[in-house]
Design a protein around this motif. Structure first.
Motif, PDB file in Angstrom:
ATOM      1  N   GLU A 115       3.247  -1.922 -11.205  1.00 42.30           N
ATOM      2  CA  GLU A 115       4.592  -1.523 -10.787  1.00 42.30           C
ATOM      3  C   GLU A 115       5.500  -2.893 -10.100  1.00 42.30           C
ATOM      4  N   PRO A 116       5.040  -3.712  -9.364  1.00 41.27           N
ATOM      5  CA  PRO A 116       5.739  -4.766  -9.017  1.00 41.27           C
ATOM      6  C   PRO A 116       6.295  -5.655 -10.104  1.00 41.27           C
ATOM      7  N   ASN A 117       5.775  -5.626 -11.290  1.00 38.22           N
ATOM      8  CA  ASN A 117       6.222  -6.223 -12.398  1.00 38.22           C
ATOM      9  C   ASN A 117       7.065  -5.290 -13.376  1.00 38.22           C
ATOM     10  N   ILE A 118       6.388  -4.252 -13.772  1.00 36.80           N
ATOM     11  CA  ILE A 118       7.083  -3.597 -14.635  1.00 36.80           C
ATOM     12  C   ILE A 118       8.249  -2.677 -14.305  1.00 36.80           C
ATOM     13  N   ALA A 119       7.863  -2.054 -13.079  1.00 41.44           N
ATOM     14  CA  ALA A 119       8.900  -1.175 -12.697  1.00 41.44           C
ATOM     15  C   ALA A 119      10.058  -2.133 -12.250  1.00 41.44           C
ATOM     16  N   THR A 120       9.844  -3.180 -11.543  1.00 37.18           N
ATOM     17  CA  THR A 120      10.861  -4.070 -11.037  1.00 37.18           C
ATOM     18  C   THR A 120      11.612  -4.789 -12.213  1.00 37.18           C
ATOM     19  N   LEU A 121      11.142  -5.309 -13.319  1.00 41.12           N
ATOM     20  CA  LEU A 121      11.982  -5.681 -14.520  1.00 41.12           C
ATOM     21  C   LEU A 121      12.866  -4.497 -14.733  1.00 41.12           C
ATOM     22  N   ARG A 122      12.477  -3.387 -15.169  1.00 40.01           N
ATOM     23  CA  ARG A 122      13.015  -2.040 -15.427  1.00 40.01           C
ATOM     24  C   ARG A 122      14.336  -1.683 -14.561  1.00 40.01           C
ATOM     25  N   PHE A 123      14.050  -2.276 -13.329  1.00 41.29           N
ATOM     26  CA  PHE A 123      14.947  -1.709 -12.072  1.00 41.29           C
ATOM     27  C   PHE A 123      16.194  -2.974 -12.544  1.00 41.29           C
ATOM     28  N   TRP A 124      15.693  -4.084 -12.485  1.00 41.90           N
ATOM     29  CA  TRP A 124      16.567  -5.055 -12.533  1.00 41.90           C
ATOM     30  C   TRP A 124      17.423  -5.033 -13.803  1.00 41.90           C
ATOM     31  N   PHE A 125      16.868  -4.729 -14.800  1.00 41.05           N
ATOM     32  CA  PHE A 125      17.598  -5.057 -16.217  1.00 41.05           C
ATOM     33  C   PHE A 125      18.362  -3.436 -16.523  1.00 41.05           C
ATOM     34  N   ALA A 126      17.718  -2.470 -16.145  1.00 44.49           N
ATOM     35  CA  ALA A 126      18.226  -1.203 -16.575  1.00 44.49           C
ATOM     36  C   ALA A 126      19.323  -0.666 -15.582  1.00 44.49           C
ATOM     37  N   PHE A 127      19.063  -1.168 -14.494  1.00 43.85           N
ATOM     38  CA  PHE A 127      19.858  -0.704 -13.376  1.00 43.85           C
ATOM     39  C   PHE A 127      20.611  -1.468 -12.632  1.00 43.85           C
ATOM     40  N   VAL A 128      20.411  -2.668 -12.054  1.00 42.75           N
ATOM     41  CA  VAL A 128      20.935  -3.742 -11.457  1.00 42.75           C
ATOM     42  C   VAL A 128      22.049  -4.414 -12.509  1.00 42.75           C
ATOM     43  N   GLY A 129      21.268  -4.657 -13.804  1.00 44.63           N
ATOM     44  CA  GLY A 129      21.929  -5.356 -14.723  1.00 44.63           C
ATOM     45  C   GLY A 129      21.986  -6.930 -14.718  1.00 44.63           C
ATOM     46  N   GLU A 130      21.476  -7.497 -15.897  1.00 49.40           N
ATOM     47  CA  GLU A 130      21.118  -8.818 -15.680  1.00 49.40           C
ATOM     48  C   GLU A 130      22.365  -9.764 -15.202  1.00 49.40           C
ATOM     49  N   ALA A 131      23.593  -9.319 -15.486  1.00 43.19           N
ATOM     50  CA  ALA A 131      24.786 -10.123 -14.685  1.00 43.19           C
ATOM     51  C   ALA A 131      24.652 -10.159 -13.267  1.00 43.19           C
ATOM     52  N   HIS A 132      24.223  -9.206 -12.803  1.00 45.06           N
ATOM     53  CA  HIS A 132      24.121  -8.957 -11.151  1.00 45.06           C
ATOM     54  C   HIS A 132      22.900  -9.604 -10.428  1.00 45.06           C
ATOM     55  N   LEU A 133      21.852 -10.052 -11.215  1.00 42.26           N
ATOM     56  CA  LEU A 133      20.664 -10.489 -10.690  1.00 42.26           C
ATOM     57  C   LEU A 133      20.911 -11.842  -9.690  1.00 42.26           C
ATOM     58  N   SER A 134      20.308 -12.072  -8.831  1.00 41.27           N
ATOM     59  CA  SER A 134      20.475 -13.052  -7.882  1.00 41.27           C
ATOM     60  C   SER A 134      19.597 -14.225  -8.471  1.00 41.27           C
ATOM     61  N   ALA A 135      20.052 -15.587  -8.055  1.00 41.12           N
ATOM     62  CA  ALA A 135      19.277 -16.738  -8.458  1.00 41.12           C
ATOM     63  C   ALA A 135      17.821 -16.685  -8.193  1.00 41.12           C
ATOM     64  N   GLU A 136      17.348 -15.874  -7.106  1.00 42.91           N
ATOM     65  CA  GLU A 136      16.073 -15.995  -6.712  1.00 42.91           C
ATOM     66  C   GLU A 136      15.418 -14.673  -7.641  1.00 42.91           C
ATOM     67  N   GLN A 137      16.118 -13.823  -8.110  1.00 37.62           N
ATOM     68  CA  GLN A 137      15.386 -12.829  -8.722  1.00 37.62           C
ATOM     69  C   GLN A 137      15.244 -13.285 -10.194  1.00 37.62           C
ATOM     70  N   ILE A 138      16.246 -13.991 -10.973  1.00 42.62           N
ATOM     71  CA  ILE A 138      16.252 -14.610 -11.974  1.00 42.62           C
ATOM     72  C   ILE A 138      14.792 -15.503 -12.256  1.00 42.62           C
ATOM     73  N   ALA A 139      14.831 -16.367 -11.123  1.00 45.36           N
ATOM     74  CA  ALA A 139      13.495 -17.221 -10.905  1.00 45.36           C
ATOM     75  C   ALA A 139      12.134 -16.317 -11.088  1.00 45.36           C
ATOM     76  N   GLN A 140      12.182 -15.286 -10.721  1.00 49.59           N
ATOM     77  CA  GLN A 140      11.024 -14.535 -10.685  1.00 49.59           C
ATOM     78  C   GLN A 140      10.679 -13.839 -12.078  1.00 49.59           C
ATOM     79  N   VAL A 141      11.677 -13.725 -12.804  1.00 46.55           N
ATOM     80  CA  VAL A 141      11.466 -12.898 -14.263  1.00 46.55           C
ATOM     81  C   VAL A 141      10.298 -13.512 -15.011  1.00 46.55           C
ATOM     82  N   PRO A 142      10.214 -14.638 -15.209  1.00 45.57           N
ATOM     83  CA  PRO A 142       9.055 -15.192 -16.193  1.00 45.57           C
ATOM     84  C   PRO A 142       7.748 -14.916 -15.733  1.00 45.57           C
TER      85      PRO A 142
END
Lengths: 205, 205
Positions: A106-133
């Protein structure tokens, strides 16, 4: 089950869907009260005081008692039904996959879905972007462990569907919204179809 | 319990300690096999094949069967004992706190302890350093939720100790090694003393 069951949910959440799917497979009627987590509706004073001081959904309301944590709520609904194995080791092994789901999946698969499908890549914080890989790698690891486990098995525990399957199904079947590829996981794909074919199955909204 | 119980562990891990503490409180003898996670001893081909394909400890071995996930192992040991409540809602509520522990508590409080007390601040990667503030806030939130819950209660569920208390105790009682301050959480401090006073209690190594 005499108490009225009410699910406090955001219908886009896989954690909420788990509980609704468990109830549906068991034929239990459940009322739904919906909140929009994107608008902070689970962080209001009223929600924190009356529903969950953790500010998170889902919460399963059973009469006038409140039960947070999706997997605990699924367990509650499924006790003494065919969705929880009767064998002691298998019951603990089912919980093992449910803890795996909340820790590794969940912390990986659900979180990336939330970030990319709901928050939107353009609205991610620098801290979030750093955690994607790291979340991408850990999510792929979780899918690989699942695919390997299902190599010669139809279900996660024993030879029948259990709450472990429902728990893992919720975010796996929508993982592509977070950038994961299901076509690389043939055993997972076949298992997803088995879950979707269960009598009483309801899809995510 | 006829099967020999063997705990595959790193004695510095709170997740491993949970299982040992549950067994001790129940008077169950348990063999210990130790691995050094800092030296990758749970990532060897033999470990991945024979003990846990997830490469993680603890794993509880029951005869010739292997059960990963600390909280699932504690559940297995404690079924049908006084450490799991008999009431259906309370049993699910106990699992609720155990899922809270693995989702909100351990990834923050245990991880910062591991990074600061074992890896060492000087050896953290840039990615890890970037995650410290968020983990600090989330860990403090988890401790605040616990402290608030314990305001008028001796134990997490009902009026007796349960596996939820053992699960949350493991990393809470050593959280200062990760930079958290227990003196700000008086109800947590009193509860930690109650756990340490239970008959059969064993300390972390």
């Amino acid at each position: 089950m005499d108490d009225v069951l009410t699910l406090h949910e955001d219908p886009r959440s896989g954690n909420c869907y788990k509980i609704r799917l468990t109830a549906a497979l068991l034929g239990l009627p459940i009322k739904r009260v919906q909140y929009d987590i994107m608008r902070g509706e689970t962080r209001t004073r009223e929600f924190l005081l009356n529903v969950n001081s953790n500010g998170r959904i889902p919460v399963l309301q059973i009469g006038d008692r409140f039960l947070p944590e999706s997997n605990a709520a699924c367990w509650y609904l499924a006790e003494d039904t065919e969705l929880i194995p009767q064998d002691r080791f298998m019951r603990a092994d089912m919980l093992r996959w449910m803890f795996f789901e909340q820790y590794n999946h969940e912390p990986n698969i659900a979180t990336l879905r939330f970030w990319f499908a709901f928050v939107g890549e353009a609205h991610l914080s620098a801290e979030q972007i750093a955690q994607v890989p790291a979340k991408r790698i850990a999510g792929e690891d979780a899918l690989a462990i699942m695919d390997n486990h299902l190599k010669n098995k139809d279900w996660f525990v024993g030879d029948a569907p259990s709450v472990a399957d429902i728990s893992l199904y919720a975010y796996t079947h929508v993982c592509e919204a977070g950038g994961f590829r299901l076509q690389d996981r043939p055993n997972v794909c076949a298992w997803l179809e088995r879950v979707a074919g269960l009598p009483g199955y309801v899809p995510m909204d």
